[in-house]
Design an enzyme around this catalytic site. Structure first.
Site, PDB file in Angstrom:
ATOM      1  N   GLY A  12       1.104  -0.940   0.025  1.00  0.00           N
ATOM      2  CA  GLY A  12      -0.159  -0.156   0.339  1.00  0.00           C
ATOM      3  C   GLY A  12       0.702   1.177   0.103  1.00  0.00           C
ATOM      4  N   LYS A  36      -0.437 -10.133  -0.518  1.00  0.00           N
ATOM      5  CA  LYS A  36      -0.446 -11.336   0.007  1.00  0.00           C
ATOM      6  C   LYS A  36      -1.471 -11.697  -0.641  1.00  0.00           C
ATOM      7  CE  LYS A  36      -3.711 -10.085   3.747  1.00  0.00           C
ATOM      8  NZ  LYS A  36      -3.991 -10.228   4.942  1.00  0.00           N
ATOM      9  N   THR A  44      -5.286   0.987   0.788  1.00  0.00           N
ATOM     10  CA  THR A  44      -4.642   2.142  -0.217  1.00  0.00           C
ATOM     11  C   THR A  44      -6.021   2.368  -1.107  1.00  0.00           C
ATOM     12  OG1 THR A  44      -2.823   2.690   0.920  1.00  0.00           O
ATOM     13  CG2 THR A  44      -2.810   3.388  -1.403  1.00  0.00           C
ATOM     14  N   ALA A  47      -9.099   4.079  -1.124  1.00  0.00           N
ATOM     15  CA  ALA A  47      -9.118   5.774  -0.451  1.00  0.00           C
ATOM     16  C   ALA A  47     -10.183   6.576  -1.794  1.00  0.00           C
ATOM     17  CB  ALA A  47      -7.455   6.079  -0.016  1.00  0.00           C
ATOM     18  N   GLN A  48     -10.667   7.218  -1.069  1.00  0.00           N
ATOM     19  CA  GLN A  48     -11.980   7.990  -1.716  1.00  0.00           C
ATOM     20  C   GLN A  48     -11.684   9.850  -1.569  1.00  0.00           C
ATOM     21  OE1 GLN A  48     -15.996   7.006  -1.857  1.00  0.00           O
ATOM     22  NE2 GLN A  48     -15.493   5.530  -2.223  1.00  0.00           N
ATOM     23  N   GLY A  49     -11.456   9.768  -1.106  1.00  0.00           N
ATOM     24  CA  GLY A  49     -11.628  11.333  -0.461  1.00  0.00           C
ATOM     25  C   GLY A  49     -10.090  12.414  -0.693  1.00  0.00           C
ATOM     26  N   GLU A 116     -13.679  17.925   4.400  1.00  0.00           N
ATOM     27  CA  GLU A 116     -14.507  16.146   4.935  1.00  0.00           C
ATOM     28  C   GLU A 116     -14.683  17.481   6.797  1.00  0.00           C
ATOM     29  OE1 GLU A 116     -12.142  12.571   4.176  1.00  0.00           O
ATOM     30  OE2 GLU A 116     -12.227  13.355   2.316  1.00  0.00           O
ATOM     31  N   ASP A 223      -2.987  -8.677  10.600  1.00  0.00           N
ATOM     32  CA  ASP A 223      -1.608  -9.466  11.028  1.00  0.00           C
ATOM     33  C   ASP A 223      -0.637  -8.453  11.079  1.00  0.00           C
ATOM     34  OD1 ASP A 223      -3.200 -10.878   9.000  1.00  0.00           O
ATOM     35  OD2 ASP A 223      -2.218 -10.883   7.210  1.00  0.00           O
ATOM     36  N   HIS A 244     -16.602   4.529   9.958  1.00  0.00           N
ATOM     37  CA  HIS A 244     -17.266   5.787   8.733  1.00  0.00           C
ATOM     38  C   HIS A 244     -18.702   5.609   8.843  1.00  0.00           C
ATOM     39  CE1 HIS A 244     -17.401   8.523   5.386  1.00  0.00           C
ATOM     40  NE2 HIS A 244     -15.898   8.020   5.175  1.00  0.00           N
ATOM     41  N   ARG A 291     -15.586  12.529  12.523  1.00  0.00           N
ATOM     42  CA  ARG A 291     -16.003  11.228  12.620  1.00  0.00           C
ATOM     43  C   ARG A 291     -17.038  10.110  13.786  1.00  0.00           C
ATOM     44  NH1 ARG A 291     -12.577   9.161   7.979  1.00  0.00           N
ATOM     45  NH2 ARG A 291     -13.507   9.817   6.811  1.00  0.00           N
ATOM     46  N   HIS A 352     -13.864   0.843   9.512  1.00  0.00           N
ATOM     47  CA  HIS A 352     -13.138   1.776   8.461  1.00  0.00           C
ATOM     48  C   HIS A 352     -11.546   1.746   9.020  1.00  0.00           C
ATOM     49  CE1 HIS A 352     -12.660   4.686   5.133  1.00  0.00           C
ATOM     50  NE2 HIS A 352     -12.007   5.631   6.313  1.00  0.00           N
ATOM     51  N   GLU A 376      -1.219   2.418   8.668  1.00  0.00           N
ATOM     52  CA  GLU A 376      -2.743   2.079   9.295  1.00  0.00           C
ATOM     53  C   GLU A 376      -2.019   0.682  10.294  1.00  0.00           C
ATOM     54  OE1 GLU A 376      -6.451   1.521   7.349  1.00  0.00           O
ATOM     55  OE2 GLU A 376      -7.225   0.796   9.228  1.00  0.00           O
ATOM     56  N   ARG A 387      -8.930   8.973  15.066  1.00  0.00           N
ATOM     57  CA  ARG A 387      -7.971   9.572  12.930  1.00  0.00           C
ATOM     58  C   ARG A 387      -9.318  11.737  12.558  1.00  0.00           C
ATOM     59  NH1 ARG A 387      -7.944   8.694   7.629  1.00  0.00           N
ATOM     60  NH2 ARG A 387      -9.540   7.000   7.905  1.00  0.00           N
TER      61      ARG A 387
HETATM   62  P1  FAD Z   1      -2.597  -0.778   2.854  1.00  0.00           P
HETATM   63  O1  FAD Z   1      -3.091   0.176   1.950  1.00  0.00           O
HETATM   64  O2  FAD Z   1      -4.046  -1.930   3.602  1.00  0.00           O
HETATM   65  O3  FAD Z   1      -1.650  -1.800   2.379  1.00  0.00           O
HETATM   66  C1  FAD Z   1      -1.775  -3.024   3.340  1.00  0.00           C
HETATM   67  C2  FAD Z   1      -0.426  -4.412   2.746  1.00  0.00           C
HETATM   68  O4  FAD Z   1      -0.310  -5.222   2.673  1.00  0.00           O
HETATM   69  C3  FAD Z   1      -1.808  -4.660   1.000  1.00  0.00           C
HETATM   70  O5  FAD Z   1      -0.614  -5.653   0.591  1.00  0.00           O
HETATM   71  C4  FAD Z   1      -1.388  -6.689   1.468  1.00  0.00           C
HETATM   72  O6  FAD Z   1      -1.217  -7.007   0.875  1.00  0.00           O
HETATM   73  C5  FAD Z   1      -0.381  -6.494   2.921  1.00  0.00           C
HETATM   74  N1  FAD Z   1      -0.299  -7.350   4.328  1.00  0.00           N
HETATM   75  C6  FAD Z   1      -1.160  -7.270   4.967  1.00  0.00           C
HETATM   76  N2  FAD Z   1      -0.935  -8.930   5.655  1.00  0.00           N
HETATM   77  C7  FAD Z   1       0.035  -9.546   5.309  1.00  0.00           C
HETATM   78  C8  FAD Z   1       1.023 -10.668   5.406  1.00  0.00           C
HETATM   79  N3  FAD Z   1       0.213 -11.362   6.119  1.00  0.00           N
HETATM   80  N4  FAD Z   1       1.515 -10.843   3.758  1.00  0.00           N
HETATM   81  C9  FAD Z   1       1.501 -10.355   3.484  1.00  0.00           C
HETATM   82  N5  FAD Z   1       1.469  -9.429   3.070  1.00  0.00           N
HETATM   83  C10 FAD Z   1       0.430  -8.683   3.582  1.00  0.00           C
HETATM   84  N6  FAD Z   1      -7.280   7.796   4.068  1.00  0.00           N
HETATM   85  C11 FAD Z   1      -7.160   8.543   3.882  1.00  0.00           C
HETATM   86  O7  FAD Z   1      -5.940   9.440   3.905  1.00  0.00           O
HETATM   87  N7  FAD Z   1      -7.463   9.752   2.474  1.00  0.00           N
HETATM   88  C12 FAD Z   1      -9.252   9.403   2.146  1.00  0.00           C
HETATM   89  O8  FAD Z   1      -9.991   9.054   1.741  1.00  0.00           O
HETATM   90  C13 FAD Z   1      -9.242   7.023   2.539  1.00  0.00           C
HETATM   91  N8  FAD Z   1     -10.160   6.684   2.342  1.00  0.00           N
HETATM   92  C14 FAD Z   1     -10.591   5.520   2.019  1.00  0.00           C
HETATM   93  C15 FAD Z   1     -11.717   4.693   1.823  1.00  0.00           C
HETATM   94  C16 FAD Z   1     -11.330   3.687   1.839  1.00  0.00           C
HETATM   95  C17 FAD Z   1     -13.045   2.963   1.283  1.00  0.00           C
HETATM   96  C18 FAD Z   1     -10.868   2.701   2.653  1.00  0.00           C
HETATM   97  C19 FAD Z   1     -11.216   1.018   2.946  1.00  0.00           C
HETATM   98  C20 FAD Z   1     -10.031   3.084   3.476  1.00  0.00           C
HETATM   99  C21 FAD Z   1      -9.680   4.813   3.441  1.00  0.00           C
HETATM  100  N9  FAD Z   1      -8.795   5.915   4.608  1.00  0.00           N
HETATM  101  C22 FAD Z   1      -8.636   6.722   3.084  1.00  0.00           C
HETATM  102  C23 FAD Z   1      -7.854   5.038   5.194  1.00  0.00           C
HETATM  103  C24 FAD Z   1      -6.675   4.404   4.284  1.00  0.00           C
HETATM  104  O9  FAD Z   1      -6.626   4.252   3.005  1.00  0.00           O
HETATM  105  C25 FAD Z   1      -5.690   3.336   4.455  1.00  0.00           C
HETATM  106  O10 FAD Z   1      -5.247   3.755   6.190  1.00  0.00           O
HETATM  107  C26 FAD Z   1      -4.423   3.220   3.966  1.00  0.00           C
HETATM  108  O11 FAD Z   1      -4.466   3.343   2.423  1.00  0.00           O
HETATM  109  C27 FAD Z   1      -3.707   1.759   4.835  1.00  0.00           C
HETATM  110  O12 FAD Z   1      -2.254   1.871   3.920  1.00  0.00           O
HETATM  111  P2  FAD Z   1      -1.117   1.212   4.302  1.00  0.00           P
HETATM  112  O13 FAD Z   1      -0.163   1.322   3.590  1.00  0.00           O
HETATM  113  O14 FAD Z   1      -0.233   1.182   5.271  1.00  0.00           O
HETATM  114  O15 FAD Z   1      -2.513  -0.725   4.526  1.00  0.00           O
HETATM  115  C1  SIN Z   2     -13.866   9.120   3.148  1.00  0.00           C
HETATM  116  O1  SIN Z   2     -13.247   9.798   1.810  1.00  0.00           O
HETATM  117  O2  SIN Z   2     -14.217   9.618   3.601  1.00  0.00           O
HETATM  118  C2  SIN Z   2     -13.106   8.832   4.097  1.00  0.00           C
HETATM  119  C3  SIN Z   2     -11.303   9.613   3.637  1.00  0.00           C
HETATM  120  C4  SIN Z   2     -10.804   9.060   4.520  1.00  0.00           C
HETATM  121  O3  SIN Z   2     -10.645   7.642   5.771  1.00  0.00           O
HETATM  122  O4  SIN Z   2      -9.638   9.494   5.650  1.00  0.00           O
END
Ligand code: FAD
Ligand code: SIN
Length: 532
Positions: A12, A36, A44, A47-49, A116, A223, A244, A291, A352, A376, A387
């Protein structure tokens, strides 16, 4: 056995932005990214907003973004970390633009900034309503151009390697626990591999799958947090699960489709089944309150009116402008027969985001040596008890950068630990009934949603703990005796996540931010007669 200088678990925003930085800084070193499932299947991507950041210093200021973050965090943010993220954020945003991420601009070439809940200014950069998809695309393309980064897909990390795997007894008070790499199940070779690393980063994302209703994709199973907990590292703030307020209400669909908060930023209004714009009764900021407040208000309205959802009214909004900013939401609603300019969108809260996680310092260092955590899965102190919207992508970028700065020095000091034994699968057999695993997962998700949701009580938490004890006992028995599979490990990890959320919720003898326990009600709610 594989060996790599930098091992990154997760593809991500946190994992990929870190991988790019260390790979560019150390072109002779190998960077291995493990993921995985598909490389882009991450929180990631959904993510929308957008991403919050102070880019217009004429209207906005660092001080205002800092204040908004602190207010949303309800007294538990680490102010020094908030300062770091807000002030360093714009530079990190410029970098992802340089790497190819496109944000929407107006005719004058200025960023179109969204708003937001909890933000006092328009400061959210976005790519229509698919910001995450655009960011993930740009990062993966940049990674593909970098010769010393390898991505192994469909490879499930089971555990991190520490002195425990050399036969030492490790407890929470053991000093200098050290990480030497991981054991991972390669789903293409069906082998459990030992991967040794000089530096390991956990960027494993969230844990929304612990709940029945969530916006998180199937990969979000906590995990990394569960691995660190097993390795006796420090975890914190797990009780602060963010719901959310506005996931599209489609009862049999999982994960839920999100209706971004930016829709309310552009004028969308929440209404109950009597068509009443109820937020005015809960907070002076109405639909754009933080939120935790909006989700709790919706929960209260649903209980009061005996319904399973409320509505988001966009009928008064300019149709063409809506379609321009939110084309994906418009298309999704149409696909289920809702034309947003004629009908209201049924919405309900959904799990969320995890504000807590692996405790990480301001350089993303965990309590385990040579192990870093970003994104995250980490708890850096930015979010406190709740948050602020769109601060998550920002946090991931700021901390992956800091992690890179720290770990390029650390990598020079560490050698590979080659005396770790191979994985021992002796005594395990193929699972006779997969349903034992799927049923445990369903039970977990139900109990977490029913007893550990937006509103909690001491009795519900105690009930949840009893049920979790049984699930834990059953899954451990399966883990000891059956051949390892991602489903088994993910369910085991989610049960650990459930346990951590409940235990930390029990320790907190107050209601604060996202943790609301009616045995410790807020005075303001008692005065307003809110249904909890
Ligand atoms: P992720 O992007 O979730 O990546 C996790 C990675 O870890 C994946 O590749 C997965 O395969 C890997 N992984 C996990 N466990 C294992 C394992 N055991 N072995 C191998 N690989 C593993 N945040 C904002 O700031 N703005 C937004 O607009 C926003 N909108 C959102 C909308 C939605 C629908 C969601 C669900 C979240 C949103 N968020 C938003 C939150 C934000 O998207 C996430 O918090 C952020 O993208 C997390 O990034 P990350 O790199 O930490 O993890
Ligand atoms: C959203 O677009 O409402 C999600 C934004 C976030 O989780 O920060």
């Amino acid at each position: 056995m594989l060996q790599t200088d930098f091992l990154v678990i997760g593809s991500g925003v946190a994992g990929l932005s870190y991988a790019l930085k260390v790979a560019r800084h150390c072109p002779d070193r190998k960077v291995l990214v493990i993921t995985k499932t598909q490389a882009d299947e991450t929180n990631t991507k959904y993510a929308q907003g957008g991403i919050a950041g102070v880019t217009d210093l004429e209207r906005d200021s660092f001080e205002k973004h800092i204040e908004d973050t602190l207010i949303a965090g309800d007294g538990l943010c680490n102010p020094a970390v908030v300062e770091i993220v807000v002030r360093e954020g714009p530079e990190r945003i410029r970098e992802i633009i340089d790497w190819g991420t496109r944000f929407d601009k107006d005719d004058e070439g200025d960023f179109k900034l969204g708003k937001e809940g909890g933000h006092s200014e328009f400061r959210i950069l976005h790519h229509k309503d698919v910001t995450g998809r655009e960011l993930e695309r740009a990062l993966l393309e940049a990674v593909a151009r970098q010769k010393n980064i390898e991505i192994i897909k469909h490879c499930f990390v089971i555990d991190i390697l520490t002195q425990h795997h050399l036969g030492f007894l490790i407890t929470k008070s053991t000093p200098d626990i050290e990480c030497f790499g991981v054991y991972a199940l390669n789903l293409q070779t069906h082998r459990i591999e030992k991967i040794l690393a000089r530096v390991t980063l956990l960027a494993t994302g969230g844990n929304g799958q612990a709940y029945r209703t969530t916006t998180n994709p199937k990969i979000a199973t906590g995990d990394g947090v569960a691995m660190v907990y097993r390795a006796k590292g420090r975890i914190e703030n797990m009780e602060f699960i963010q719901f959310h307020p506005t996931a599209l209400f489609e009862p049999s669909v999982s994960p839920c489709f999100l209706i971004t908060e930016a829709v309310r930023g552009d004028g969308g209004i929440l209404r109950n089944k009597f068509d009443e714009a109820f937020m005015v009764r809960y907070d002076p900021r109405k639909d754009l309150a933080p939120r935790d407040i909006v989700a709790r208000a919706i929960d209260s309205e649903m209980k009061r009116t005996g319904t399973e959802n409320v509505y988001l009214d966009c009928r008064h909004m300019h149709r063409d402008r809506f379609i321009e900013h939110f084309p994906n939401i418009y298309k999704k609603c149409l696909s289920i027969g809702i034309d947003i300019s004629e009908s209201q969108i049924p919405v309900a809260p959904a799990a969320h985001y995890s504000c807590g996680g692996i405790k990480a310092d301001e350089w993303a260092r965990t309590s385990i040596r040579n192990l870093y955590a970003c994104g995250e899965c980490a708890s850096t102190g930015l979010h406190g008890a709740n948050r602020l919207a769109s601060n998550s992508l920002l946090e991931a970028l700021v901390f992956s950068h800091r992690c890179y700065l720290d770990s390029v020095s650390a990598v020079q000091l560490n050698d590979f630990r080659t005396d770790i034994p191979d994985w021992n699968a002796q005594g395990t057999t193929e699972p006779k009934e997969m349903i034992l695993i799927t049923q445990s997962l369903k039970e977990l998700q139900l109990l977490m949603s029913d007893y550990v949701g937006i509103v909690r009580t001491n009795v519900r938490l105690q009930r949840a703990l009893k049920r979790l004890d049984l699930l834990h006992e059953e899954i451990e028995a399966l883990y000891e005796t059956t051949v390892i599979s991602p489903q088994l490990c993910e369910t085991r990890n989610l049960i650990t996540i459930g346990y951590l959320i409940v235990k930390e919720a029990q320790f907190r003898h107050e209601s604060r931010g996202l943790h609301y326990n009616t045995d410790f009600p807020l005075k303001s709610d008692l005065l307003q007669n809110i249904v909890l």
